[in-house]
Write a protein that holds these residues in place. Structure first.
Motif, PDB file in Angstrom:
ATOM      1  N   SER A 143      -5.320 -30.436  36.501  1.00  0.00           N
ATOM      2  CA  SER A 143      -5.437 -30.346  35.045  1.00  0.00           C
ATOM      3  C   SER A 143      -6.729 -29.634  34.659  1.00  0.00           C
ATOM      4  O   SER A 143      -6.746 -28.792  33.759  1.00  0.00           O
ATOM      5  N   TRP A 144      -7.813 -29.979  35.349  1.00  0.00           N
ATOM      6  CA  TRP A 144      -9.092 -29.322  35.099  1.00  0.00           C
ATOM      7  C   TRP A 144      -8.976 -27.817  35.357  1.00  0.00           C
ATOM      8  O   TRP A 144      -9.439 -27.003  34.565  1.00  0.00           O
ATOM      9  N   HIS A 198      -7.117 -26.067  32.582  1.00  0.00           N
ATOM     10  CA  HIS A 198      -7.957 -25.973  31.380  1.00  0.00           C
ATOM     11  C   HIS A 198      -9.013 -24.875  31.543  1.00  0.00           C
ATOM     12  O   HIS A 198      -9.227 -24.064  30.633  1.00  0.00           O
ATOM     13  N   GLN A 199      -9.688 -24.853  32.692  1.00  0.00           N
ATOM     14  CA  GLN A 199     -10.736 -23.860  32.938  1.00  0.00           C
ATOM     15  C   GLN A 199     -10.177 -22.441  32.981  1.00  0.00           C
ATOM     16  O   GLN A 199     -10.777 -21.508  32.444  1.00  0.00           O
TER      17      GLN A 199
END
Length: 144
Positions: free
Chosen positions: A84-85, A88-89
């Motif tokens: 998920s990170w 997003h990034q």
């Protein structure tokens, strides 16, 4: 009718010593924004340059490091916070005028993740005879 520019990335994917720098240089010559600044410029190892975006290489290195992997070690398909990170990034970093793309050898290890984040992406795959790539690596590194 005006021509619309594509908003998806063009991602160069390939192993070490397979021509990824040449592919990125060709895309740049064709007008693709290859997401400068680059990690390093031309040097003795590659006189024309590597064209590796510092932003995308940093994202790749962080993701692989968090998985306790090296750039030549394929990741498992973990789910949860890291994936998920990463999504997003990657989406936050994708703020370039089209056409745009990036090159990093680590893209190969994270191909599935990039394909998930950017389903409309175009991938430029570089291939080279494995024996020739190994010889080139030995000449470049001096040893394994």
């Amino acid at each position: 009718m005006p021509v619309q520019k594509a908003t998806f990335p063009i991602i160069v994917v390939g192993g070490d010593r397979t021509g990824t720098s040449l592919a990125a240089e060709m895309l740049l010559a064709l007008g693709v924004n290859m997401c400068a600044p680059y990690v390093c410029g031309p040097n003795e190892e590659n006189k024309r340059g590597f064209f590796e975006s510092a932003r995308w290489r940093g994202l790749n290195e962080y993701a692989l490091s968090a998985l306790d992997l090296l750039w030549w070690t394929p990741p498992e398909q973990p789910i949860g916070p890291l994936r998920s990170w990463f999504r997003h990034q990657a989406l936050a970093a994708a703020r370039y005028a089209p056409p745009w793309g990036f090159k990093d050898t680590r893209n190969l290890m994270l191909f599935d993740w990039y394909n998930e984040v950017f389903p409309e992406a175009r991938f430029v795959l570089t291939l080279r005879n494995p024996e020739a790539a190994a010889r080139s690596t030995l000449k470049w590194q001096g040893s394994w």
